[in-house]
Design an enzyme around this catalytic site. Structure first.
Site, PDB file in Angstrom:
ATOM      1  N   ASP A 171     -26.887 -14.562 -11.488  1.00  0.00           N
ATOM      2  CA  ASP A 171     -25.873 -14.675 -10.439  1.00  0.00           C
ATOM      3  C   ASP A 171     -26.347 -13.891  -9.219  1.00  0.00           C
ATOM      4  O   ASP A 171     -27.478 -13.393  -9.205  1.00  0.00           O
ATOM      5  CB  ASP A 171     -24.500 -14.183 -10.943  1.00  0.00           C
ATOM      6  N   HIS A 242     -24.724 -18.983  -6.260  1.00  0.00           N
ATOM      7  CA  HIS A 242     -24.764 -17.760  -7.079  1.00  0.00           C
ATOM      8  C   HIS A 242     -26.207 -17.408  -7.442  1.00  0.00           C
ATOM      9  O   HIS A 242     -26.518 -17.089  -8.584  1.00  0.00           O
ATOM     10  CB  HIS A 242     -23.908 -17.936  -8.335  1.00  0.00           C
ATOM     11  N   GLU A 306     -19.026 -23.083  -6.787  1.00  0.00           N
ATOM     12  CA  GLU A 306     -18.938 -22.231  -5.597  1.00  0.00           C
ATOM     13  C   GLU A 306     -20.253 -22.158  -4.822  1.00  0.00           C
ATOM     14  O   GLU A 306     -20.788 -21.075  -4.618  1.00  0.00           O
ATOM     15  CB  GLU A 306     -18.502 -20.822  -6.032  1.00  0.00           C
TER      16      GLU A 306
HETATM   17  C1  ACM Z   1     -16.198 -19.955 -11.758  1.00  0.00           C
HETATM   18  O1  ACM Z   1     -15.236 -19.274 -12.112  1.00  0.00           O
HETATM   19  N1  ACM Z   1     -16.734 -19.772 -10.552  1.00  0.00           N
HETATM   20  C2  ACM Z   1     -16.767 -20.977 -12.609  1.00  0.00           C
END
Ligand code: ACM
Ligand code: ZN
Length: 524
Positions: A171, A242, A306
């Site tokens: 991440d 991420h 995201e």
């Molecule tokens: C997430 O909670 N961004 C998968």
């Protein structure tokens, strides 16, 4: 009222029989396929039973292989009579679960005074899980916990008949998986200077460096540990968002070329992989190849959540790739990437999973979706069209949320399958999974608090048919696990925090923006 039979998840069918089985170092015999399960069980009960193949001596605990007859390969039967305990299954997984049920029963009994002798009430159990995917996800990018904690989690998962450990290893805040080909991923990407300690609305940090990673030898050790417990590990390599920790190590795979830093801050970051740079896709293929070599399971998770597209929109390389591919919008490069890696992984006999942001009309029909938020109608259409899906609705199943937002009764009663989904499509739902994101979980004490006991509620939902669930009955069994938590030094959330009064629950949603600071050790 007599104490309930202390089992979680509760079996689909359980009938008490009169009498009891007195446990006095019985001998255990097993049919050949169950050698490993028998050993695993015996090792958990040192001195409490003897394992032997003696055909002459009638067995007291018998592990019997039967011909597969149930469509569900994890089914088992357990019969306890005054003279013997019979465990029957058609698969090693089924036998493993039969033995976990027996283990829970044994651990629920205290020895008679000054002896090690226990007795088990007689009963008959016929059991099989509702869902074949019964998952837990641990985010080790935000905080790194290490092998000991992961093994403890795997032990509890096995005890609760959970079979899928989704490991969020990369991440923005850290890269936790050693790569032999790209060593900077962990040399640089596994460490950060400090961590955000405030809630999401402020940017306060501590001054504590944080980091750590798993060597390839560590990974092999954990994969094998999980496999002994019938748990499959699904590694997650986040693509395209991420990904700041990777970009900090290899800046040429970002749109701007960096420099980038492993960030101490939570939330969504705009720096993501640049698919337009020549090296990016080969780099990610190399990483996935190394991942496949380490993890023998059928599934690889490639994130996909995201991922803001601001950088792509302003990047000549992304625009040029988008034009070359004839895409309408540069944003569609995400579907291009997901489809590319779905095919790449399929060519290595792996199924690809992504968070539900990957859903788009052009998405490869074989890509599995893990649903966490938003567009439920679109999801249902996709499921009807045949898309395999894992359900992880954040409202109920994000265990990083506090008990004000996700009280135990709410988590337990939540029915993951939408009532709008016609039964003929239920087979496209692989199952459920509960993630623990760890932005606000800096240590084992906090981890215990968030998981225990809500992991038990989710395990029961994953296993037991919904019409058989009952919250009060669940809690009456759960209370009898608390001594076992104490024996294992689990800093569980105490019962008075499990189900806050309604007026306090109003604070649940705003509490998500805050660091979870309710003192873990307050009551210990
Ligand atoms: C997430 O909670 N961004 C998968
Ligand atoms: Zn770019």
């Amino acid at each position: 009222m007599s104490e309930p039979i202390r089992l979680i998840p509760y079996p689909q069918f359980l009938k008490p029989i009169s009498g009891e089985f007195v446990w006095n170092k019985p001998n255990l015999n097993f049919d050949a396929p169950y050698f490993e399960e028998a050993n695993f069980f015996t090792n958990h009960l040192p001195g409490l039973l003897s394992i032997e193949h003696d055909e002459e001596r009638p067995c007291k605990i018998c592990l019997v292989a039967e011909k597969p007859q149930s469509a569900r390969s994890e089914a088992y039967q357990l019969k306890i009579t005054p003279s013997e305990i019979m465990l029957t299954a058609a698969s090693t997984a089924g036998m493993f679960y039969a033995l976990q049920t027996l283990l829970q029963l044994i651990k629920s009994q205290s020895p008679k005074e000054n002896t090690t002798i226990i007795s088990l009430p007689c009963m008959e159990i016929i059991d099989q899980p509702r869902f074949s995917w019964r998952g837990f996800m641990l985010d080790e990018a935000r905080h790194f916990f290490g092998k000991k904690t992961v093994k403890q989690i795997l032990n509890w998962m096995a005890y609760l008949k959970l079979n899928t450990f989704h490991w969020h290893l990369t991440d923005d805040q850290g890269w936790r998986l050693e790569s032999l080909k790209y060593p900077l991923l962990t040399e640089n990407g596994a460490y950060r200077e400090n961590s955000q300690t405030s809630g999401l609305l402020q940017k306060k940090t501590n001054n504590l460096p944080h980091g750590g990673y798993y060597s390839q030898a560590d990974i092999r050790e954990i994969v094998s540990y999980a496999s002994e417990r019938h748990i499959n590990i699904v590694p997650e390599i986040e693509i395209p968002g991420h990904s700041l920790a990777a970009l900090a190590a290899y800046p040429s795979f970002g749109c701007t070329g960096g420099p980038y830093q492993v960030t101490p801050f939570w939330g969504i970051h705009k720096e993501i992989y640049c698919p337009g740079k020549k090296g990016t896709i080969p780099f990610l293929e190399d990483i996935l190849k190394e991942t496949i070599d380490l993890f023998p399971g059928k599934y690889i998770h490639i994130g996909g959540d995201e991922a803001p597209k601001n950088r792509w929109k302003n990047c000549p390389d992304c625009q040029s790739l988008s034009n070359q591919l004839g895409l309408n919008r540069v944003n569609d490069l995400q579907t291009y990437l997901t489809n590319h890696f779905t095919q790449f992984l399929a060519s290595h006999n792996r199924h690809t999973i992504g968070w539900n942001e990957i859903l788009s009309p052009q998405l490869n029909p074989d890509t599995i979706v893990q649903y966490w938020v938003g567009k439920e109608k679109t999801l249902l259409q996709q499921i009807r069209a045949g898309r395999k899906t894992i359900l992880s609705n954040y409202r109920a199943y994000y265990l990083d949320h506090g008990y004000l937002h996700s009280p135990l009764d709410f988590v337990y009663k939540y029915e993951p399958v939408s009532p709008d989904l016609e039964p003929e499509f239920h087979e496209n739902i692989l199952g459920i999974e509960t993630p623990l994101w760890t932005e606000f979980v800096p240590n084992k004490a906090r981890l215990d608090w968030q998981l225990f006991p809500r992991l038990f509620a989710i395990a029961e939902t994953a296993w037991l048919m919904p019409e058989k669930k009952d919250n009060e009955f669940f809690k009456s069994r759960l209370k009898n696990f608390l001594p076992e938590f104490d024996q294992n030094n689990i800093l569980f959330a105490p019962p008075e925090t499990w189900e806050p009064p309604q007026w306090k629950r109003l604070w649940g949603w705003p509490s998500l923006l805050q660091a979870q600071t309710a003192s873990v050790n307050e009551t210990k």
